[in-house]
Design a protein around this motif. Sequence first.
Motif, short mmCIF file in Angstrom:
data_model
loop_
_atom_site.label_atom_id
_atom_site.label_comp_id
_atom_site.label_asym_id
_atom_site.label_seq_id
_atom_site.Cartn_x
_atom_site.Cartn_y
_atom_site.Cartn_z
N LEU A 1 0.84 -1.20 0.00
CA LEU A 1 0.00 0.00 0.00
C LEU A 1 0.87 1.24 0.00
O LEU A 1 1.94 1.26 0.60
N ILE A 2 0.43 2.27 -0.62
CA ILE A 2 1.18 3.52 -0.72
C ILE A 2 0.78 4.43 0.43
O ILE A 2 -0.42 4.67 0.68
N ASP A 3 1.79 4.95 1.14
CA ASP A 3 1.56 5.91 2.22
C ASP A 3 1.36 7.29 1.60
O ASP A 3 2.19 7.77 0.82
N SER A 4 0.25 7.93 1.93
CA SER A 4 -0.05 9.23 1.33
C SER A 4 0.96 10.30 1.75
O SER A 4 1.19 11.26 1.01
N ASP A 5 1.57 10.17 2.93
CA ASP A 5 2.55 11.16 3.37
C ASP A 5 3.82 11.11 2.53
O ASP A 5 4.54 12.11 2.41
N GLU A 6 4.10 9.96 1.95
CA GLU A 6 5.29 9.86 1.13
C GLU A 6 5.16 10.61 -0.18
O GLU A 6 6.15 10.88 -0.86
N LEU A 7 3.95 10.94 -0.54
CA LEU A 7 3.73 11.69 -1.78
C LEU A 7 4.06 13.16 -1.63
O LEU A 7 4.13 13.89 -2.62
N LEU A 8 4.25 13.64 -0.38
CA LEU A 8 4.55 15.05 -0.12
C LEU A 8 6.06 15.27 -0.16
O LEU A 8 6.84 14.48 0.38
N GLU A 9 6.46 16.39 -0.75
CA GLU A 9 7.87 16.80 -0.78
C GLU A 9 8.18 17.60 0.49
O GLU A 9 7.27 18.15 1.13
N PRO A 10 9.46 17.69 0.88
CA PRO A 10 9.82 18.51 2.06
C PRO A 10 9.37 19.96 1.93
O PRO A 10 9.00 20.59 2.93
N GLU A 11 9.36 20.49 0.75
CA GLU A 11 8.93 21.89 0.55
C GLU A 11 7.44 22.05 0.80
O GLU A 11 6.98 23.13 1.16
N ASP A 12 6.67 20.96 0.58
CA ASP A 12 5.22 21.05 0.82
C ASP A 12 4.88 21.16 2.29
O ASP A 12 3.80 21.63 2.65
N LEU A 13 5.80 20.75 3.16
CA LEU A 13 5.54 20.79 4.60
C LEU A 13 5.93 22.13 5.23
O LEU A 13 5.62 22.36 6.39
#
Length: 311
Positions: A211-223
């Motif tokens: 399963l794909i973790d949705s948090d992994e789809l975010l880049e460090p700049e998005d946070l």
Amino acid sequence: MADFGISAGQCVVVVWDRSSPVKALKDLVGKLQALTGSEGRVSVENINQLLQSAHEESSFDIILSGVIPGSTTLHSAEILAEMARILRPGGCLFLKEPVEIAVVNNSKVKTASKLCSALTLSGLVEVKELQRESLSPEEIQSVQEHLGYQSDGLVSVQITGKKPNFEVGSSSQLKLSIAKKSPSVKPAVDPAAATLWTLSVNDMEDDSLDLIDSDELLEPEDLKKPDPASLRAASCGEGKKRKACKNCTCGLAEELEKEKSKEQKSSQPKSACGNCYLGDAFRCASCPYLGMPAFKPGEKVLLSNSNLHDA
């Protein structure tokens, strides 16, 4: 007489007008009474009194109007509608009337086609022209005397119409054969296909399921929290003098308001002892607020020119 199809036991009405010769009317009524017999009935009605008559609906089997030899009767739409009303379902109307061969503007005499249309509009069916003949010299004279009309294109036509086999306003139940629809059968589902698209709780605990973790789809700049300055519109605060635009939503208006309040506080005279707001009893001799009432700390106090000059 055989053309009218009158038989024993029928109810017949003869419609006449002032152009009808009296002797010819009596002869016609006598022949009709002989045909209908004792069980039938023959009535005579003036066309001008027909609308005021007390005849009930569906009273007569046959109506004869204008068929008296020598008559030149004209039938209005109201008269035709009344004749259709007193006819029995399946009854027949026979009328004779002088008509124009061609259409004449503003003429009281109709053409044969218009007369047939008037019969159809009155509610009769199977309207057709039975006979057409030239007017006799007596009929031409009758048209001039009783109708006040003169034309070289007049002919006499005999037209018939039939009342439908139902009364006006009658109702009947419609027999509709509606086939019952067979219940819809759902198509068979392939068990293998059903299993392929089914996801159970056990499948979620399966280690082999990736399963794909949705948090992994975010880049460090998005946070990162965005800089408020980067969210402002391009024209907001541009120029030598910063000024918020109307209905500002980027926060510049609040920022300018805070700067303005800070400038107002810094412009007020500063107290050396910090007791100026308590009143004259606590103020020094050189206090600019000397002689003024006490005020709250931080409250803006306006000094008059005389107070500043004396200070």
